[in-house]
Design a protein around this motif. Structure first.
Motif, PDB file in Angstrom:
ATOM      1  N   TYR A 226      53.652 117.474 -35.308  1.00 42.70           N
ATOM      2  CA  TYR A 226      52.940 118.364 -34.301  1.00 42.70           C
ATOM      3  C   TYR A 226      53.609 118.049 -32.816  1.00 42.70           C
TER       4      TYR A 226
ATOM      5  N   LYS B  54      47.904 122.904 -25.588  1.00 38.26           N
ATOM      6  CA  LYS B  54      47.255 122.532 -26.814  1.00 38.26           C
ATOM      7  C   LYS B  54      48.307 122.063 -27.946  1.00 38.26           C
ATOM      8  N   VAL B  55      47.774 121.366 -28.879  1.00 39.24           N
ATOM      9  CA  VAL B  55      48.556 120.712 -29.822  1.00 39.24           C
ATOM     10  C   VAL B  55      49.027 121.870 -30.899  1.00 39.24           C
TER      11      VAL B  55
ATOM     12  N   MET C 136      55.036 115.813 -26.054  1.00 41.02           N
ATOM     13  CA  MET C 136      54.654 114.634 -27.083  1.00 41.02           C
ATOM     14  C   MET C 136      54.831 115.212 -28.524  1.00 41.02           C
TER      15      MET C 136
ATOM     16  N   PHE D 230      53.614 114.615 -32.216  1.00 39.14           N
ATOM     17  CA  PHE D 230      52.684 113.807 -33.187  1.00 39.14           C
ATOM     18  C   PHE D 230      52.963 113.737 -34.617  1.00 39.14           C
TER      19      PHE D 230
ATOM     20  N   PHE E  51      46.424 110.924 -37.169  1.00 39.51           N
ATOM     21  CA  PHE E  51      47.550 111.125 -36.187  1.00 39.51           C
ATOM     22  C   PHE E  51      47.841 109.890 -35.725  1.00 39.51           C
ATOM     23  N   GLY E  52      49.322 109.727 -35.428  1.00 32.04           N
ATOM     24  CA  GLY E  52      49.862 108.776 -34.773  1.00 32.04           C
ATOM     25  C   GLY E  52      49.697 109.021 -33.047  1.00 32.04           C
ATOM     26  N   SER E  53      49.863 107.844 -32.717  1.00 34.41           N
ATOM     27  CA  SER E  53      49.967 107.839 -31.276  1.00 34.41           C
ATOM     28  C   SER E  53      50.872 108.676 -30.232  1.00 34.41           C
TER      29      SER E  53
ATOM     30  N   TYR F 100      38.565 117.159 -33.119  1.00 35.59           N
ATOM     31  CA  TYR F 100      39.299 115.971 -32.879  1.00 35.59           C
ATOM     32  C   TYR F 100      39.058 115.680 -31.360  1.00 35.59           C
TER      33      TYR F 100
ATOM     34  N   GLN G 208      40.779 113.663 -28.053  1.00 34.38           N
ATOM     35  CA  GLN G 208      42.030 113.056 -27.628  1.00 34.38           C
ATOM     36  C   GLN G 208      41.995 112.221 -26.450  1.00 34.38           C
TER      37      GLN G 208
ATOM     38  N   GLY H 128      47.042 109.786 -23.330  1.00 32.01           N
ATOM     39  CA  GLY H 128      48.148 109.037 -23.998  1.00 32.01           C
ATOM     40  C   GLY H 128      48.009 108.657 -25.493  1.00 32.01           C
ATOM     41  N   LYS H 129      46.829 109.263 -26.075  1.00 30.72           N
ATOM     42  CA  LYS H 129      46.904 108.944 -27.457  1.00 30.72           C
ATOM     43  C   LYS H 129      46.952 110.150 -28.471  1.00 30.72           C
ATOM     44  N   GLY H 130      47.028 110.054 -29.624  1.00 28.86           N
ATOM     45  CA  GLY H 130      47.078 111.181 -30.431  1.00 28.86           C
ATOM     46  C   GLY H 130      45.521 111.456 -31.092  1.00 28.86           C
ATOM     47  N   PRO H 131      45.347 112.612 -31.416  1.00 27.66           N
ATOM     48  CA  PRO H 131      44.142 113.392 -31.807  1.00 27.66           C
ATOM     49  C   PRO H 131      43.393 112.302 -32.809  1.00 27.66           C
TER      50      PRO H 131
ATOM     51  N   PHE I 118      40.257 112.000 -35.258  1.00 21.96           N
ATOM     52  CA  PHE I 118      39.172 112.920 -35.966  1.00 21.96           C
ATOM     53  C   PHE I 118      37.783 112.372 -35.642  1.00 21.96           C
TER      54      PHE I 118
ATOM     55  N   PHE J  20      39.396 119.034 -29.028  1.00 20.64           N
ATOM     56  CA  PHE J  20      39.901 120.021 -29.577  1.00 20.64           C
ATOM     57  C   PHE J  20      39.207 120.426 -31.047  1.00 20.64           C
TER      58      PHE J  20
ATOM     59  N   LEU K 218      47.225 122.755 -39.327  1.00 23.47           N
ATOM     60  CA  LEU K 218      46.079 123.044 -38.577  1.00 23.47           C
ATOM     61  C   LEU K 218      46.423 123.925 -37.439  1.00 23.47           C
TER      62      LEU K 218
ATOM     63  N   PHE L 186      45.141 124.574 -33.524  1.00 16.05           N
ATOM     64  CA  PHE L 186      44.153 123.866 -32.888  1.00 16.05           C
ATOM     65  C   PHE L 186      43.963 124.765 -31.783  1.00 16.05           C
TER      66      PHE L 186
END
Lengths: 114, 114
Positions: free
Chosen positions: A35, A42-43, A89, A91, A105-107, B36, B38, B41-44, B46, B89, B102, B104
């Motif tokens: 993503y 938005k993502v 960014m 992800f 999700f990763g960072s 989610y 967020q 600086g981080k990922g979503p 859960f 989100f 997904l 978002f």
């Protein structure tokens, strides 16, 4: 708790250069995703990958993008010739065998194209 | 096209109060919804999910409500804490085979006032 790992955390590149973003999904997961999120937006879904092939891709995922799972643990996103608008960014996410279950999700990797 | 969207971009609540974040969706084929969180600086991350055959699901301090009649989803956070400050989100997954990505929503920024 297991987690999705992404490297690098930041990547700066010149327009037209190739970049490879790397991800290590959670080990027993079977579904993998990329993503992206442009700053303040938005993502957005790029691509999903299952059983060593692309399952679904969005309009964003054009011929400049490719994904690969080269060795059974890494999952990579390659952008062949980066454009300014690829700055975002990125992800990586992975999910277990049931497609309905939550994604992890990763960072993220912050890609800046100059 | 069909999309997932959020009513309010920013929501400010006092610490300890309850908060409600709303989401409208328009894809009648969606059968699974996720919230989610967020942080900067981080990922979503859960929070909670719900399938379309349910109206309500509760987690720790969080409750998700689904109203399929009006295609509305909400996230209730009880007794908010400073750590709840983040962008939230909602996301949906449409019915179908394979590994689908997904979709978002735009996100709501929740601010917890001390």
């Amino acid at each position: 708790e297991p987690e999705v790992t992404q490297t690098p955390s930041h990547q700066v590149t010149q327009m037209g250069q190739e970049v490879i973003l790397r991800c290590v999904p959670i080990s027993n997961h079977l579904y993998f995703y990329w993503y992206r999120q442009i700053l303040g937006q938005k993502v957005e879904f790029l691509v999903s990958f299952y059983n060593n092939e692309i399952s679904e891709k969005s309009e964003i995922f054009d011929d400049q993008f490719s994904v690969e799972r080269p060795d059974g643990s890494n999952f990579t996103l390659k952008i062949r010739s980066t454009k300014l608008e690829d700055s975002a960014m990125y992800f990586c996410a992975s999910g277990p065998s049931n497609r309905d279950e939550k994604l992890f999700f990763g960072s993220g990797t912050q890609l800046s194209v100059l | 096209g069909e999309s997932v969207g959020l009513h309010l971009p920013t929501l400010s609540v006092q610490e300890g109060d309850n908060s409600i974040i709303n989401c409208a969706y328009s894809n009648s084929a969606s059968d699974y919804f996720i919230w989610y969180k967020q942080e900067s600086g981080k990922g979503p991350q859960f929070i909670i999910d719900i399938r379309s055959n349910m109206d309500k699901r509760q987690g720790q301090r969080v409750t998700v409500l689904l109203n399929k009649t009006v295609k509305h989803l909400s996230l209730q956070i009880a007794a908010t804490q400073p750590g709840d400050s983040a962008v939230y989100f909602c996301a949906e997954r449409a019915r179908g085979g394979g590994a689908d990505g997904l979709t978002f929503g735009k996100g709501t920024h929740l601010i917890i006032q001390p």
